[in-house]
Design an enzyme around this catalytic site. Structure first.
Site, short mmCIF file in Angstrom:
data_model
loop_
_atom_site.label_atom_id
_atom_site.label_comp_id
_atom_site.label_asym_id
_atom_site.label_seq_id
_atom_site.Cartn_x
_atom_site.Cartn_y
_atom_site.Cartn_z
N ASP A 219 0.84 -1.21 0.26
CA ASP A 219 0.00 0.31 -0.15
C ASP A 219 0.55 1.52 0.56
O ASP A 219 2.15 0.78 0.09
CB ASP A 219 -0.84 0.06 2.00
CG ASP A 219 -2.27 1.29 1.16
OD1 ASP A 219 -2.43 1.80 0.61
OD2 ASP A 219 -3.49 -0.12 1.05
N GLY A 245 4.70 0.87 -2.35
CA GLY A 245 4.34 2.14 -3.21
C GLY A 245 3.01 2.20 -3.63
O GLY A 245 2.15 1.84 -2.87
N PHE A 247 0.27 1.53 -7.17
CA PHE A 247 0.23 -0.23 -8.33
C PHE A 247 -0.35 0.70 -9.47
O PHE A 247 -0.63 -0.11 -10.17
CB PHE A 247 -0.98 -1.38 -7.84
CG PHE A 247 -2.37 0.46 -6.90
CD1 PHE A 247 -3.06 1.42 -7.50
CD2 PHE A 247 -3.13 -0.63 -5.21
CE1 PHE A 247 -4.19 2.05 -6.96
CE2 PHE A 247 -4.14 0.25 -5.40
CZ PHE A 247 -5.06 1.29 -5.88
N HIS A 265 -13.32 -1.12 -6.92
CA HIS A 265 -14.38 0.09 -7.05
C HIS A 265 -13.45 1.21 -6.23
O HIS A 265 -14.75 1.99 -6.95
CB HIS A 265 -15.36 -0.77 -5.79
CG HIS A 265 -14.84 -0.43 -4.25
ND1 HIS A 265 -16.03 -0.51 -3.46
CD2 HIS A 265 -13.85 0.05 -3.80
CE1 HIS A 265 -15.68 -0.25 -2.29
NE2 HIS A 265 -14.06 -0.13 -1.90
C1 LIG Z 1 -11.07 1.37 0.15
S1 LIG Z 1 -9.49 1.00 0.92
C2 LIG Z 1 -9.16 -0.77 0.98
C3 LIG Z 1 -8.19 -1.17 1.73
C4 LIG Z 1 -7.95 -2.66 3.05
N1 LIG Z 1 -7.66 -3.21 1.23
C5 LIG Z 1 -9.73 -3.20 3.26
O1 LIG Z 1 -10.40 -4.07 2.33
O2 LIG Z 1 -9.63 -2.74 3.92
C6 LIG Z 1 -8.03 1.22 -0.66
C7 LIG Z 1 -6.67 1.10 -0.39
O3 LIG Z 1 -6.02 1.22 -1.67
C8 LIG Z 1 -5.37 2.32 -1.34
N2 LIG Z 1 -4.56 2.71 -2.56
C9 LIG Z 1 -5.11 4.36 -2.62
N3 LIG Z 1 -3.79 4.37 -3.73
C10 LIG Z 1 -2.82 3.33 -3.82
C11 LIG Z 1 -1.62 3.57 -4.92
N4 LIG Z 1 -1.75 4.02 -5.72
N5 LIG Z 1 -1.32 2.29 -4.44
C12 LIG Z 1 -0.69 1.12 -3.26
N6 LIG Z 1 -2.43 1.60 -2.47
C13 LIG Z 1 -3.30 2.85 -3.02
C14 LIG Z 1 -5.72 3.32 0.08
O4 LIG Z 1 -4.42 3.37 0.36
C15 LIG Z 1 -6.32 2.29 0.79
O5 LIG Z 1 -6.05 1.36 1.76
#
Ligand SMILES: C[S@@+](CC[C@H](N)C(=O)[O-])C[C@H]1O[C@@H](n2cnc3c(N)ncnc32)[C@H](O)[C@@H]1O
Length: 360
Positions: A219, A245, A247, A265
């Protein structure tokens, strides 16, 4: 069992619609709008720590206001309203107390949903819903209109909001995506990369249930900073690498399992495709891609995912998807949808493999 959960969700939706339909036609929409006022009162009372204070026993509004440094006459009105709709008990001396519905609003309840209530009531969410009209007129993100920046950039710049969001997501994961993710059979996988895994609570639960499995939590840097405590508390830190990092740049390569729980989503199709193309570059030929997401029914029947769809619309300019939407998105990124596994939660596990992988 899975059928039972979705049947219950549909039943609740149709009961809700029928309850509204019982009164005069004009009252249904009014009731719906006024429910939003109760939601904000609930947030305020929770944010002030009132349910925690009531954990020690019933208190008067004056005592509660003193403990919370709040304005007693105002607090009393909020408490009376919440009691009137069932969220608090009131004793013969007019003191407020916890009941079955308010116990989960305390921090210490095993089924506490306090962090999610705080997350939904905070300005970053509440003010964002106030810009839905702008989103509907323009297709632009309501969040950006309200705060002048994208939501993840905002959290990066605001540590307090970032903590509230991540704790809220961890709480929602406990009742939703974590349960759904645990429904999958991980046997046969050596290493699971949880991409956008937040504080790692879901990955920690999976690793605890599968002692042979190794994990990689991936994340953003300011998010994974909060992960070690969760991994250590679950006793899985030694089997889990934490990688920071984006994604959109690259995803740790060469592992055989890639999990995304309620991540795709958050993004419109163009961004979701970029993320999935990066997984496609990272995943070996026989790897498995697992998306834990709502899979919307193709018709207009009630599904709680329709409400989450509004949430991701205003926050992220994103969307929930039907099975057909996932098939198309995955194919564009070089994956083949293998199956959709329903769970006892509103979320399913969408299992995909790189295209060219032989069918089992
Ligand atoms: C809706 S949350 C879901 C968190 C976790 N998977 C859960 O189910 O509780 C979306 C996650 O995507 C991460 N995120 C957003 N942009 C990102 C990026 N560019 N690279 C990696 N992670 C990212 C956010 O930090 C967050 O933790």
């Amino acid at each position: 069992m899975a059928g039972f959960a979705s049947m219950m969700a549909r039943l609740i939706g149709s009961l809700h619609a029928r309850t509204l339909a019982l009164g005069p036609a004009w009252s249904a929409a009014m009731t719906q709008m006024m429910d939003a006022w109760i939601a904000q009162a609930l947030y305020v009372v929770v944010k002030l720590g009132i349910p925690d204070e009531l954990g020690a026993g019933p208190r008067s509004a004056q005592e509660l206001a003193a403990a919370a440094s709040a304005h007693a006459p105002t607090l009393e009105r909020l408490l009376r309203t919440l009691a009137s709709v069932g969220f608090l008990a009131v004793d013969g001396e007019g003191r407020f107390g916890l009941n079955r519905l308010s116990r989960p609003l305390t921090s210490s309840a095993p089924d506490s949903i306090r962090p999610a209530i705080v997350m939904w009531g905070e300005a970053f969410n509440w003010a964002t819903f106030g810009q839905m009209l702008h989103a509907a007129r323009t297709g632009e993100r309501a969040f950006d209109r309200a705060f002048g920046t994208g939501v993840f950039e905002y959290f990066q710049a605001n540590p307090e909001a970032n903590a509230i969001y991540n704790e809220g997501m961890t709480t929602l994961a406990a009742v939703g995506q974590r349960k759904a993710a645990l429904a999958y059979d991980y046997r046969g996988l050596r290493t699971l990369v949880d991409v956008g895994g937040g504080h790692g609570s879901t990955l920690a639960a999976i690793l605890a249930a599968h002692p042979e499995l190794h994990g990689v939590l991936f994340d953003q840097p300011h998010v994974v900073a909060g992960a070690p405590a969760h991994l250590e508390a679950a006793g899985v830190a030694a089997r889990c690498e934490v990688v920071a990092g984006s994604f959109f740049e690259s995803i740790p390569a060469g592992r055989d399992g890639y999990l995304f729980t309620t991540v795709i989503h958050d993004w419109d199709d163009a961004h979701a495709l970029r993320i999935l193309e990066n997984v496609r570059r990272a995943i070996p030929p026989r790897g498995r891609l697992l998306l834990v997401e709502v899979v919307l029914p193709p018709d207009s029947s009630f599904h709680v995912g329709r409400l989450i769809d509004l949430q991701v619309l205003v926050m992220h300019g994103a969307r929930e998807r039907t099975k057909e939407d996932f098939v198309a998105l995955l194919e564009s990124a070089g994956f083949r949808l293998r199956r959709v596994i329903s769970t006892t939660t509103p979320m399913s596990v969408v299992e995909a493999v790189p295209d060219g992988t032989p069918a089992r």
